[in-house]
Design an enzyme around this catalytic site. Structure first.
Site, short mmCIF file in Angstrom:
data_model
loop_
_atom_site.label_atom_id
_atom_site.label_comp_id
_atom_site.label_asym_id
_atom_site.label_seq_id
_atom_site.Cartn_x
_atom_site.Cartn_y
_atom_site.Cartn_z
N ASP A 1 -32.16 5.90 5.25
CA ASP A 1 -32.77 4.68 4.70
C ASP A 1 -31.97 4.14 3.51
OD1 ASP A 1 -34.86 4.42 6.50
OD2 ASP A 1 -36.03 5.95 5.46
N LYS B 1 -13.31 13.08 -5.91
CA LYS B 1 -14.42 14.04 -5.88
C LYS B 1 -15.09 14.10 -7.26
CE LYS B 1 -15.26 18.87 -5.02
NZ LYS B 1 -14.65 20.19 -5.04
N ASN C 1 -29.26 13.81 7.27
CA ASN C 1 -30.56 14.42 7.60
C ASN C 1 -30.40 15.43 8.74
OD1 ASN C 1 -30.85 12.98 10.20
ND2 ASN C 1 -30.89 11.19 8.86
N ASP D 1 -32.00 -2.27 8.31
CA ASP D 1 -32.80 -1.67 9.38
C ASP D 1 -32.22 -2.17 10.71
OD1 ASP D 1 -34.76 -1.13 11.36
OD2 ASP D 1 -36.27 -0.89 9.79
N ILE D 2 -31.54 -1.26 11.41
CA ILE D 2 -30.82 -1.63 12.63
C ILE D 2 -31.78 -2.17 13.69
CG2 ILE D 2 -29.32 -0.75 14.47
CD1 ILE D 2 -28.45 1.43 12.38
N PHE E 1 -38.39 4.67 17.68
CA PHE E 1 -38.96 6.01 17.51
C PHE E 1 -39.61 6.06 16.13
CE2 PHE E 1 -37.87 9.41 20.60
CZ PHE E 1 -37.38 8.58 21.60
N LYS F 1 -45.36 0.14 12.85
CA LYS F 1 -43.93 -0.09 13.11
C LYS F 1 -43.72 -0.95 14.34
CE LYS F 1 -42.35 3.76 11.05
NZ LYS F 1 -41.90 5.13 11.00
N LYS G 1 -41.61 -4.23 13.38
CA LYS G 1 -40.24 -4.32 13.88
C LYS G 1 -40.15 -5.13 15.17
CE LYS G 1 -38.80 -0.08 11.58
NZ LYS G 1 -37.67 0.80 11.36
O1 C5P Z 1 -38.85 2.74 9.57
P1 C5P Z 1 -38.50 4.01 10.23
O2 C5P Z 1 -37.20 4.60 9.75
O3 C5P Z 1 -39.57 5.04 10.27
O4 C5P Z 1 -38.29 3.55 11.77
C1 C5P Z 1 -37.83 4.42 12.75
C2 C5P Z 1 -37.21 3.62 13.87
O5 C5P Z 1 -36.35 2.61 13.36
C3 C5P Z 1 -36.31 4.48 14.74
O6 C5P Z 1 -36.31 3.93 16.03
C4 C5P Z 1 -34.96 4.32 14.07
O7 C5P Z 1 -33.88 4.56 14.98
C5 C5P Z 1 -34.97 2.88 13.61
N1 C5P Z 1 -34.25 2.61 12.36
C6 C5P Z 1 -33.12 1.84 12.38
N2 C5P Z 1 -32.45 1.54 11.21
C7 C5P Z 1 -32.91 2.02 10.04
C8 C5P Z 1 -34.08 2.80 9.99
C9 C5P Z 1 -34.71 3.09 11.17
O8 C5P Z 1 -32.68 1.42 13.48
N3 C5P Z 1 -32.24 1.72 8.93
#
Ligand code: C5P
Length: 400
Positions: A281, A291, A212, A308-309, A325, A339, A343
């Protein structure tokens, strides 16, 4: 700008057209109670007169190294000792080169070599001079030696060209100085802050990936601000074109899965977790070993959801102060609040993206939400917003 009051600030001006902005900068600092002295190089005196700076600073301006009168009154060692902070604004390419290599052939460069005070630089030059390999090498060298570098900004230049090399505006520089002069007794000093930053790359085959537009600028600015506030900073970064901020421990990763694994491991030693990374995502369900060839009209990739970290870290470490964020193109606050709950966060920082906003830019605009609080920060440089965010985290932590 309470932190500026009674501080002794030496403004060093070298020869560039941006020197005219330094007059306003000195006025702002003096108006906020700073004691300001000015030192100018000979070429700076070709752009603005010492008399102007004398009038706005209320002090005699220093220009000559070998001036017996000046040395008797306030020589270079005295000035170097006098300063709580030195700001070189503008810092030309030539002056940066001298500083990087320890050349002391005039008063200002001698002061910089003889001081124990923090030295800040606001570079200003033509975009090609800024991009030149020699300047970039000097910039990196100065950063690793602990010089604090503000900007330059991108935009229209005095030479008629457009690009990176503009000096930051006087008010922005004054704000940045005020933040760095703030006492380090904030709730964040001595704490360990883990920050994720930049994009992730999800491999499709050995040469292609999904990613991205994140530049990492916001996360790196947050790391720099946390370090300046006295924290131990660990930066977990995806692939970006940015140098690691001085004094910060950086780990580089590529994919979301790598970032996830490393974040869970590093979070164990952290007190605060700030997730600025734009994590992909989804990632390809299958990574091709060779390739992919253009053999068909259409190519279908199956994507799997990435971990989702932030979610996993906040649930694994309930005592960790977690800041997320939320980059949104619409319904900013609604999505951010959702969120915050889902989260299990202590704070969320919402910023609008798309239509020339957010990603890849030097400026941003933030809405900070936490349980029982809300702060709107209007558009500003990512550096300044990062400082305000760190101060807000400090305040909320302190009041807990
Ligand atoms: O759910 P979304 O992607 O909008 O959430 C954004 C927040 O979650 C940001 O703080 C981003 O760094 C974190 N995030 C994450 N791992 C992911 C997706 C988002 O840590 N796979």
């Amino acid at each position: 700008m309470a932190h500026i009051k009674n501080k002794q600030i030496l403004i060093g001006i070298s020869g560039g057209i941006a020197a005219y902005k330094s007059v306003e900068l000195v006025r702002i600092l003096v108006r906020n109670g700073a004691r300001v002295k000015v030192c100018m190089t000979r070429s700076a005196c070709e752009f603005i007169t010492p008399l102007t700076l004398q009038a706005v600073s209320g002090n005699r301006v220093h220009t000559e190294l070998l001036d017996p009168d000046a040395e008797a009154a306030m020589g270079h060692i005295e000035l170097a000792r006098w300063a709580d902070l030195i700001l070189l604004a503008p810092a030309t390419a030539n002056f940066m080169a001298k500083l990087a290599h320890g050349i002391a052939d005039d008063l200002l460069s001698s002061i910089c070599l003889a001081t124990a005070a923090p030295v800040h630089l606001a570079p200003a030059m033509n975009r090609l001079m800024w991009a030149n390999q020699a300047t970039q090498a000097n910039y990196k060298l100065l950063q690793t030696r602990g010089f604090v570098i503000h900007g330059p900004a991108e935009g229209e230049q005095a030479c008629g060209e457009t690009g990176a090399g503009r000096m930051l505006e006087a008010q922005q520089l004054a704000d940045l100085l005020a933040a760095s002069l703030a006492e380090k007794n904030t709730a964040i000093a001595g704490k360990t802050v883990l920050i994720t930053a930049g994009p992730t790359r999800e491999a499709i085959d050995p040469v292609r990936f999904i990613s991205n537009r994140s530049s990492g600028k916001m996360g790196y600015a947050v790391a720099k601000a946390a370090k300046a506030a006295g924290a131990e900073v660990i930066l977990l970064s995806g692939p970006v074109a940015l140098e690691s901020p001085a004094g910060v421990k950086r780990y580089l990763v590529e994919s979301a899965k790598e970032m996830h694994q490393k974040a869970l491991q590093l979070a164990r030693q952290a007190d605060i977790f700030i997730a600025t990374a734009a994590v992909s995502d989804y990632s390809p369900a299958h990574v091709y070993e060779q390739k992919i060839k253009k053999s068909t009209d259409t190519l279908t990739l199956q994507l799997h959801y990435n971990p989702d970290i932030l979610f996993d870290v906040s649930h694994a470490y309930p005592d960790l102060f977690c800041v997320g964020f939320a980059a949104e193109t619409q319904d900013l606050l609604k999505h951010a609040e959702a969120k915050l709950q889902r989260k299990k966060l202590d704070m969320i920082v919402a910023n609008p993206v798309g239509k020339n906003k957010g990603f890849e830019k030097d400026t941003n605009q933030l809405e900070i939400l936490w349980q029982g609080g809300h702060l709107s920060l209007p558009e500003n440089t990512k550096e300044k917003l990062a400082i305000d965010l760190i101060q807000t985290i400090s305040r909320v932590l302190y009041s807990e």
